[in-house]
Design an enzyme around this catalytic site. Structure first.
Site, PDB file in Angstrom:
ATOM      1  N   ALA A 247      51.990 -29.930  40.312  1.00  0.00           N
ATOM      2  CA  ALA A 247      51.137 -31.113  40.146  1.00  0.00           C
ATOM      3  C   ALA A 247      51.853 -32.228  39.382  1.00  0.00           C
ATOM      4  O   ALA A 247      52.985 -32.067  38.917  1.00  0.00           O
ATOM      5  CB  ALA A 247      49.843 -30.711  39.445  1.00  0.00           C
ATOM      6  N   HIS A 248      51.166 -33.327  39.233  1.00  0.00           N
ATOM      7  CA  HIS A 248      51.760 -34.524  38.645  1.00  0.00           C
ATOM      8  C   HIS A 248      52.116 -34.335  37.170  1.00  0.00           C
ATOM      9  O   HIS A 248      51.435 -33.655  36.435  1.00  0.00           O
ATOM     10  CB  HIS A 248      50.866 -35.744  38.842  1.00  0.00           C
ATOM     11  CG  HIS A 248      49.495 -35.652  38.268  1.00  0.00           C
ATOM     12  ND1 HIS A 248      48.538 -34.785  38.750  1.00  0.00           N
ATOM     13  CD2 HIS A 248      48.892 -36.336  37.275  1.00  0.00           C
ATOM     14  CE1 HIS A 248      47.429 -34.946  38.072  1.00  0.00           C
ATOM     15  NE2 HIS A 248      47.607 -35.868  37.170  1.00  0.00           N
TER      16      HIS A 248
END
Lengths: 326, 326, 326
Positions: A247-248
């Protein structure tokens, strides 16, 4: 190499920025130019930053930013050089300001500027498959391979000796030398970050990129999202197996091995020489030390210190887990 | 049908092979021709094999190979017909020798020999979608369908009445009659197997293929990696749901049902009539019996005997699990 | 908009339908026309329905269907207007009848009727990437984007202001206004539903579609299967992260947030404002209430009531779980 970071549309006058937040009662020079919006740590003079949680007060007190979007209860943590801008919801206001500086970072519409590689300068430089599409804003080093149906959109820089597989989609990514990206990966799209609002959620900008260190390998069908206010980083010589999701804002160290179907939630930071077994999951905003081993299927919900071996859900010392589950 | 197994570049003189391992003090006929490198069980006279763990000593004592890469402490398990080659790291040496016999089995660069199917002999034989790419080294039986954007690379043999979906990538695979492969699968790439070395991991060859038995179905977005020294096998009439990951050397029996997002780690062997619920994971090198049921979400970390029903992480008898977790 | 629901080949005479089930001893008007096959709840007069489990007896007693495929032991639950058709295996017979009404709903062979979008009426209406393929039976609203290599097959209707990513495959889906579908999704294929039979499983028809509510977002690499006898539904303003798998007949409410790699098994029904952490799994045929929070990595195996927060495998009250696992 191209700089794949998002292009800043600024500088803007502080008065234009305050207007976005409906702030009109500050005694300041309305014409002061603001260069950029950054996090507390990396901001410089004439930047604007944001501060929304006590957790970051050690960073807040040393920030060099000239302005900081924050709340009444946090403002006293800021240094004298940094003027506080009091708002109700720091993250929503930060999102609005970021959108002004980086308007193209909110949505990931398909890149209509791509061309077939045979119509570009890369046609004699790169070894490529059929139907390869490349944007105008891309650099590729020497001795690279790009597989069939692969799409390389805006803001991508690829080093030397890289092999990109087939059906891959890249955007907003800096890929260093000797990296292999296998088939069907999607790298560099915005993260799963937005403000939940009934009827219509509000997406916030993702101005970070994905950086992949040299000698790394990304398995088939992986998704690696770019960062929101910082970058998503895969360290040197780190190998990901198939169907991994990163994820980011996640940062993974060097020489790490991540088996199939692992998921790492937003903003977690992993050290070097980390080994993660298949299907393990790591919650967001955690810190995982160096030389950590996480058994397959584990669910990690708190920080893990250096040299630990953990297993289970919630993950704990592997010997304790195996003893408890004899 | 094409034989999709990797092409052997041998035979080679034993002296050339010994050179790879820096062995020069053996009293042997340097000109002896070595035909192939195989595992302990399947090696024949004039083959070279390898033996790196006591776990395999029952196979070692009966091997028919003429030479065996092994260690000082294991060499006495080998029969008289098999000359031991003592090295420090059996697997690294095996990797070097295998690379000599099968140089194209290490990396999976995209196959630049593919052509649009409309330019091949298949254009009147197969029903196909748009932008289908096929290598020169492929066979396809009668009455098959191949969806849009699908890429069929080197070393693929497809039987009769098969349906291959869209956006599929196949290589190094033997697909029997009446098989459905749904959209977005990647089948036949090398496994997640390499020697971890600081700065730059060393990939080892994967000379096995993927074999899919007749009447089977592979769901959308599955990844099935080919074997390293043996094959990855999906038995007859076995159905996989979406997003399943099958690692290298795994063997799944017949009439089995594997639900979505399951992951099976390398070299595990499953019996017939096995049912696995969604998101379950099976560690590597395990043996799962016939008629086993594994509940969704379970994590299997040891062998499971025939007719068992298991649940939990680590997976145990399902009644015990449910009693313990009331 | 096109009606993306499967086309009904009926009506058929009841005698033709009874023949499929080898029923020939009923005293009925053989020429009576049967309009459709539906579930107990939605059937109307002159429809045929099916009833295979006591669990549904509250629906059975109120059905408006004229005929019902069922068993000796269940038939007395049916109202007078509904004539019972007694069979050995209700689901197999239902499958046969459904296949007669909806012959194209069993297999998902690639759609060979698609054309390059530049050869269709959409070429001036939609903003599209390279190699986009669209079937003749599709509607698309105003102001939509369709990314590269995307394939839109039969029975798809897309509203206004939608963004479909690249490498997406859509079929049998109704997508409302303002929806984003990100790269590499496969939406609308048949579910993982079949009758297990040794040697050769029997696939049953999937006549439902996928319905995605307005303002929703579907992450990269998601798979959403269409329903068998009902629809798969994603509510309004619900966001799915990457690599999520939604099985057939699942219904998710509005304003929900589903993180990466979550899997929801067939026929489960979720309320509004549900939040599910990464890698959590939900078993089939469950009911999850409104405002429920499910922690990442959890495995839900029973119904969850409104406003609950759960964690673990099997998932239980989050405070209990954390206390038990200190």
């Amino acid at each position: 190499m191209v700089n794949p970071f998002f292009k800043n549309s600024g500088p803007f006058k502080i008065s234009d920025i305050l207007q976005l937040m409906n702030i009109d009662d500050l005694e300041i020079d309305n014409d002061q130019k603001i260069t950029d919006i950054k996090d507390l740590l990396t901001s410089e003079k004439n930047d604007i930053t944001f501060f929304h949680s006590k957790k970051y007060k050690h960073l807040a007190k040393n920030t060099k930013a000239s302005f900081c979007i924050t709340t009444e209860s946090l403002k006293n943590e800021l240094p004298e050089n940094c003027k506080s801008l009091i708002v109700k919801n720091v993250l929503v206001s930060t999102s609005k300001v970021t959108s002004k500086f980086y308007p193209s970072s909110i949505y990931d519409y398909f890149d209509y500027t791509v061309q077939d590689i045979t119509e570009t300068k890369f046609k004699d430089k790169v070894k490529f498959g059929k139907n390869v599409l490349i944007s105008n804003n891309v650099t590729i080093g020497s001795n690279c391979l790009i597989g069939h149906n692969t799409i390389i959109e805006q803001n991508v820089s690829i080093g030397d000796n890289c092999s990109i597989g087939s059906n891959v989609i890249l955007r907003n990514s800096l890929i260093n030398n000797n990296v292999s990206v296998l088939d069907n990966c999607v790298i560099g799209k915005h993260g799963f970050g937005f403000f939940p609002i009934n009827e219509k959620n509000l997406r916030y900008p993702h101005i970070g990129i994905v950086i992949i260190g040299e000698n790394s390998e990304i398995g088939c069908g992986c998704t690696i999202d770019r960062g929101s206010m910082s970058n998503t980083v895969i360290g040197k010589n780190t190998f990901l197996d198939n169907q991994v999701h990163i994820a980011h804002n996640v940062k993974i160290g060097e020489n790490s091995i991540i088996a199939g179907q692992v998921g790492i939630a937003g903003s977690s930071i992993l050290g070097n020489n980390v080994r993660i077994g298949g299907q393990a999951g790591i919650s967001g905003h955690l810190t995982i030390g160096n030389n950590v081993e996480i058994a397959g299927g584990s669910g990690v919900i708190k920080d893990i210190s250096d040299n630990s071996k953990v297993m289970g859900y919630p993950a704990k010392n592997i010997r304790d887990f195996l003893k408890d589950n004899k």
